[in-house]
Write a protein that holds these residues in place. Structure first.
Motif, PDB file in Angstrom:
ATOM      1  N   LEU A  37      -1.866   4.975   1.477  1.00 16.47           N
ATOM      2  CA  LEU A  37      -2.943   4.967   0.629  1.00 16.47           C
ATOM      3  C   LEU A  37      -2.248   5.641  -0.544  1.00 16.47           C
ATOM      4  CD1 LEU A  37      -5.761   6.943   2.702  1.00 16.47           C
ATOM      5  CD2 LEU A  37      -5.587   4.424   2.082  1.00 16.47           C
ATOM      6  N   LEU A  38      -1.492   6.398  -0.813  1.00 20.68           N
ATOM      7  CA  LEU A  38      -0.730   6.922  -1.912  1.00 20.68           C
ATOM      8  C   LEU A  38       0.120   5.729  -2.480  1.00 20.68           C
ATOM      9  CD1 LEU A  38      -0.209   9.287  -3.757  1.00 20.68           C
ATOM     10  CD2 LEU A  38       1.909   9.844  -2.436  1.00 20.68           C
ATOM     11  N   LEU A  39       0.593   4.823  -1.643  1.00 24.32           N
ATOM     12  CA  LEU A  39       1.367   3.878  -2.330  1.00 24.32           C
ATOM     13  C   LEU A  39       0.417   2.719  -3.143  1.00 24.32           C
ATOM     14  CD1 LEU A  39       3.936   3.287   0.589  1.00 24.32           C
ATOM     15  CD2 LEU A  39       4.685   3.971  -1.911  1.00 24.32           C
ATOM     16  N   GLU A  40      -0.707   2.724  -2.378  1.00 24.41           N
ATOM     17  CA  GLU A  40      -1.865   1.580  -2.875  1.00 24.41           C
ATOM     18  C   GLU A  40      -2.289   2.160  -4.252  1.00 24.41           C
ATOM     19  OE1 GLU A  40      -3.376  -0.310   1.484  1.00 24.41           O
ATOM     20  OE2 GLU A  40      -4.525   1.332   0.204  1.00 24.41           O
ATOM     21  N   GLY A  52       1.622   0.201  -9.692  1.00 22.82           N
ATOM     22  CA  GLY A  52       1.698  -0.358 -11.169  1.00 22.82           C
ATOM     23  C   GLY A  52       1.406   0.723 -12.027  1.00 22.82           C
ATOM     24  N   LYS A  53       1.490   1.937 -11.645  1.00 24.68           N
ATOM     25  CA  LYS A  53       1.373   2.993 -12.482  1.00 24.68           C
ATOM     26  C   LYS A  53       2.796   3.792 -13.104  1.00 24.68           C
ATOM     27  CE  LYS A  53      -3.132   4.731 -11.103  1.00 24.68           C
ATOM     28  NZ  LYS A  53      -3.787   3.453 -10.211  1.00 24.68           N
ATOM     29  N   GLY A  54       3.917   2.962 -12.767  1.00 23.26           N
ATOM     30  CA  GLY A  54       5.080   3.714 -13.262  1.00 23.26           C
ATOM     31  C   GLY A  54       5.450   5.076 -12.557  1.00 23.26           C
ATOM     32  N   ILE A  55       4.862   5.142 -11.197  1.00 21.46           N
ATOM     33  CA  ILE A  55       5.109   6.436 -10.538  1.00 21.46           C
ATOM     34  C   ILE A  55       6.024   6.088  -9.281  1.00 21.46           C
ATOM     35  CG2 ILE A  55       4.282   8.340  -9.480  1.00 21.46           C
ATOM     36  CD1 ILE A  55       1.841   8.219 -11.125  1.00 21.46           C
ATOM     37  N   ASN A  56       7.080   6.600  -8.975  1.00 23.21           N
ATOM     38  CA  ASN A  56       7.644   6.420  -7.988  1.00 23.21           C
ATOM     39  C   ASN A  56       7.461   7.293  -6.793  1.00 23.21           C
ATOM     40  OD1 ASN A  56       9.298   4.204  -8.881  1.00 23.21           O
ATOM     41  ND2 ASN A  56      10.853   5.533  -9.836  1.00 23.21           N
ATOM     42  N   ILE A  57       7.567   6.958  -5.585  1.00 22.21           N
ATOM     43  CA  ILE A  57       7.118   7.820  -4.448  1.00 22.21           C
ATOM     44  C   ILE A  57       8.500   8.272  -3.671  1.00 22.21           C
ATOM     45  CG2 ILE A  57       5.745   8.051  -2.376  1.00 22.21           C
ATOM     46  CD1 ILE A  57       4.269   8.009  -4.922  1.00 22.21           C
ATOM     47  N   ALA A  62       9.346   6.762   7.395  1.00 19.52           N
ATOM     48  CA  ALA A  62       8.303   5.642   6.880  1.00 19.52           C
ATOM     49  C   ALA A  62       9.168   4.557   6.377  1.00 19.52           C
ATOM     50  CB  ALA A  62       7.382   6.442   5.852  1.00 19.52           C
ATOM     51  N   HIS A  63      10.142   4.812   5.725  1.00 20.68           N
ATOM     52  CA  HIS A  63      10.851   3.704   5.019  1.00 20.68           C
ATOM     53  C   HIS A  63      11.546   2.534   5.938  1.00 20.68           C
ATOM     54  CE1 HIS A  63      11.825   5.876   1.245  1.00 20.68           C
ATOM     55  NE2 HIS A  63      11.858   7.245   1.950  1.00 20.68           N
ATOM     56  N   ALA A  64      11.257   2.901   7.139  1.00 13.66           N
ATOM     57  CA  ALA A  64      11.694   1.686   8.264  1.00 13.66           C
ATOM     58  C   ALA A  64      10.369   0.762   8.321  1.00 13.66           C
ATOM     59  CB  ALA A  64      12.266   2.272   9.341  1.00 13.66           C
ATOM     60  N   TYR A  65       9.248   1.245   8.239  1.00 15.51           N
ATOM     61  CA  TYR A  65       8.010   0.468   8.538  1.00 15.51           C
ATOM     62  C   TYR A  65       7.985  -0.667   7.523  1.00 15.51           C
ATOM     63  CZ  TYR A  65       6.675   3.828  12.143  1.00 15.51           C
ATOM     64  OH  TYR A  65       6.762   4.422  13.422  1.00 15.51           O
ATOM     65  N   PRO A  66       7.911  -2.025   8.169  1.00 15.19           N
ATOM     66  CA  PRO A  66       7.843  -3.105   7.206  1.00 15.19           C
ATOM     67  C   PRO A  66       6.547  -2.945   6.197  1.00 15.19           C
ATOM     68  CG  PRO A  66       8.395  -3.831   9.218  1.00 15.19           C
ATOM     69  CD  PRO A  66       8.101  -2.430   9.250  1.00 15.19           C
ATOM     70  N   GLU A  67       5.342  -2.566   6.753  1.00 11.36           N
ATOM     71  CA  GLU A  67       4.123  -2.381   5.874  1.00 11.36           C
ATOM     72  C   GLU A  67       4.066  -1.344   4.996  1.00 11.36           C
ATOM     73  OE1 GLU A  67       1.543  -4.664   5.470  1.00 11.36           O
ATOM     74  OE2 GLU A  67       3.088  -5.894   6.886  1.00 11.36           O
ATOM     75  N   LEU A  68       5.184  -0.381   4.836  1.00 15.40           N
ATOM     76  CA  LEU A  68       5.219   0.619   3.927  1.00 15.40           C
ATOM     77  C   LEU A  68       6.519   0.316   2.919  1.00 15.40           C
ATOM     78  CD1 LEU A  68       4.625   3.631   6.386  1.00 15.40           C
ATOM     79  CD2 LEU A  68       3.204   2.479   4.481  1.00 15.40           C
ATOM     80  N   LYS A  69       7.571  -0.217   3.469  1.00 14.43           N
ATOM     81  CA  LYS A  69       8.708  -0.365   2.760  1.00 14.43           C
ATOM     82  C   LYS A  69       8.743  -1.633   1.932  1.00 14.43           C
ATOM     83  CE  LYS A  69      12.446  -2.505   4.451  1.00 14.43           C
ATOM     84  NZ  LYS A  69      13.646  -1.598   4.993  1.00 14.43           N
ATOM     85  N   TYR A 117       6.517  -1.997  -0.403  1.00 18.48           N
ATOM     86  CA  TYR A 117       6.144  -1.175  -1.784  1.00 18.48           C
ATOM     87  C   TYR A 117       7.405  -0.716  -2.500  1.00 18.48           C
ATOM     88  CZ  TYR A 117       1.281  -1.001  -0.065  1.00 18.48           C
ATOM     89  OH  TYR A 117       0.093  -1.265   0.565  1.00 18.48           O
ATOM     90  N   PRO A 118       7.740  -1.426  -3.692  1.00 23.04           N
ATOM     91  CA  PRO A 118       8.974  -1.345  -4.365  1.00 23.04           C
ATOM     92  C   PRO A 118       9.181   0.348  -5.005  1.00 23.04           C
ATOM     93  CG  PRO A 118       7.539  -2.735  -5.861  1.00 23.04           C
ATOM     94  CD  PRO A 118       7.072  -2.612  -4.388  1.00 23.04           C
TER      95      PRO A 118
END
Length: 521
Positions: free
Chosen positions: A221-224, A228-233, A242-249, A251-252
């Motif tokens: 939800l935070l990634l969504e 486009g707001k110029g904020i990295n997570i 979490a970095h290993a899950y396709p549906e999360l990774k 997100y650039p």
């Protein structure tokens, strides 16, 4: 107990006996500890009232109530009291008078009864955390949920003896296996099967948010909301996998991992130019140096911190990130051992995908032994044992690891065996099911039992999720587990003797002595 406070549910409990007086080692005040006991007593009362007439609300309150009392989750007397009031309200709606169980009866019980009931209580607290995560994603189990009621009712039954309680404690491990399987299914069906992923420890310039804990859905939800707001997570602590899950990774702006293990947060978060979002446990008492940038959600709570409620509107976190602005230039951080990146994503889907390669490696002698070195991290002296142990493992051995204990050594470069990294990070403590799946699959492949494999488990524990995982391993009949850095204070001598006789549990000694004993050298 004559003291204002008594708590011995975590590994760092004072003097390896119990925290007493005005505050615990974790930072929990005596008032909060007392309220958590009252909350547990209220849950026992509600479980009795719900017999034969459970509701969705009572189910949810049990998960929230048990999870809230896990170490380093909630330090706020107001929210614990509010939750207790909700439990009382549900008890009344079930048509019963509010009759809370007095937890003093449990803490003052005969030593072995107290020990077995503590194992049961702490085990279901840990299991409630796993169940909670699965429920967030819409996955539930009647077997698991109904067991919570049975366990709570048993905790409040002062007439039960050792013969009644011991089978129930062991059943906790069986039910927790179902729970972990459910959570694994929930995570993989929602976010995809984890894949090996290299994670940078560099924080790029500009606004960013650090998210910690175990709740992957909050990260999604935070990634969504930040897209486009110029904020990295950046992830922290148990959120690293979490970095290993396709549906999360996909997100650039999910860039990397910040910091090391949870117990270093007070130092690593000092003056950080970014907000920190806590999604589950591992919250430590907040220091003034970063107090204005801490946000909590789910069952996590701390006085005077902004809490993100059920609407999951992370606007306050996003606005704080933009206000603080992040670092002016890229910051190149390292792990505890000086590494600039770490690997994760070696869940059972990946490891079993190369099972033939692993089996051939064992048969050819390229892989002599497997070590599962995993579990919780903490601040007590003696945890360097795990770093030293891993460093001293022979080059023809593989190290499977999971949970935050891996931060002691996960940035080490120990080389590879036939292209496989010698350190295989299987994920969070929530992913302990992966290690079990791999062990069982290898045993099947070699036509033997798990205890006959060249596999040794060297585990560290801190809080209650480690308790239910240990009970699951014992349910599976796994023997000769080495546990440290200390044995649980709530395990009485007689109960410990039973575990030693039945399962060969033993405390860690030194890396040199333990490796020599394991490898027969």
């Amino acid at each position: 107990m004559d003291t204002k406070m008594f708590c011995f549910q975590c590994e760092q409990t004072a003097g390896c006996r119990g925290c007493t007086g005005n505050a615990g080692v974790c930072g929990k005040t005596a008032d909060v500890a007392d309220l958590q006991d009252k909350l547990t007593g209220a849950l026992i009362g509600m479980a009795r009232a719900a017999k034969g007439k459970r509701t969705e609300n009572s189910d949810q309150l049990i998960l929230e109530g048990l999870f809230t009392a896990v170490t380093n989750v909630n330090f706020y007397d107001k929210t614990v009291q509010e939750l207790t009031d909700r439990v009382h309200g549900e008890t009344a709606r079930l048509g019963s008078a509010v009759q809370d169980y007095n937890m003093k009866h449990l803490w003052d019980a005969q030593e072995d009864i107290r020990s077995l009931k503590a194992l049961l209580l702490f085990g279901i607290r840990g299991m409630a955390a796993y169940t909670y995560h699965a429920a967030v994603l819409g996955y539930r189990s009647e077997e698991v949920q109904s067991f919570f009621y049975r366990a709570l009712i048993a905790l409040g039954n002062d007439s039960l003896d050792r013969n009644d309680l011991l089978p129930l404690v062991m059943e906790t491990g069986k039910v927790n296996l179902t729970c972990m399987e459910l959570l694994d299914k929930a995570n993989t069906e929602t976010f995809g099967t984890p894949v090996p992923t290299e994670v940078s420890l560099t924080v790029e310039k500009g606004p960013f948010i650090v998210i910690t804990g175990h709740e992957l859905y909050d990260l999604k939800l935070l990634l969504e909301q930040t897209a486009g707001k110029g904020i990295n997570i950046y992830t922290h602590g148990e959120m690293l996998p979490a970095h290993a899950y396709p549906e999360l990774k996909k997100y650039p702006h999910l860039k990397g991992n910040f910091g090391t293990a949870w117990q270093n947060q007070q130092k690593e978060f000092a003056d950080i130019p970014a907000p920190i979002l806590y999604t589950t446990n591992c919250l430590m008492p907040v220091k003034d140096s970063y107090r204005d940038r801490v946000f909590t959600t789910e069952v996590v709570s701390y006085p005077e911190m902004v809490h993100i409620g059920g609407d999951k509107d992370f606007t306050p976190v996003i606005e704080k990130a933009l206000e603080l602005g992040g670092y002016e230039s890229d910051q190149h951080f390292t792990g505890i051992n000086g590494g600039h990146q770490v690997m994760t994503g070696f869940g059972h889907g990946t490891v079993l995908g190369v099972a033939d390669k692993i089996i051939d490696g064992v048969k050819s002698g390229a892989i002599r032994h497997f070590f599962l070195v995993g579990g919780c991290d903490g601040a007590r002296p003696g945890r360097n044992y795990y770093t030293d142990f891993v460093k001293q493992t022979p080059k023809d051995t593989l190290i499977l690891t999971l949970a935050c204990g891996k931060y002691r050594f996960n940035d080490l470069d120990l080389g590879t065996i036939d292209g496989l990294p010698r350190i295989l990070d299987m994920g969070q403590c929530n992913d302990a099911y992966s290690a079990i799946r791999v062990a069982v699959a290898l045993a099947d492949a070699f036509g033997c039992g798990v205890n006959d494999l060249p596999l040794s488990m060297v585990l560290s524990w801190y809080e209650q999720k480690a308790v239910c995982i240990l009970l699951t391993l014992l349910h599976l009949g796994i023997r000769d587990i080495r546990l440290g850095p200390t044995l649980p204070a709530f395990v009485s001598p007689n109960v410990l003797q039973y575990l030693v006789e039945q399962f060969g549990i033993k405390p860690i000694t030194t890396p040199e002595e333990d490796l020599k004993a394991i490898l027969g050298e």
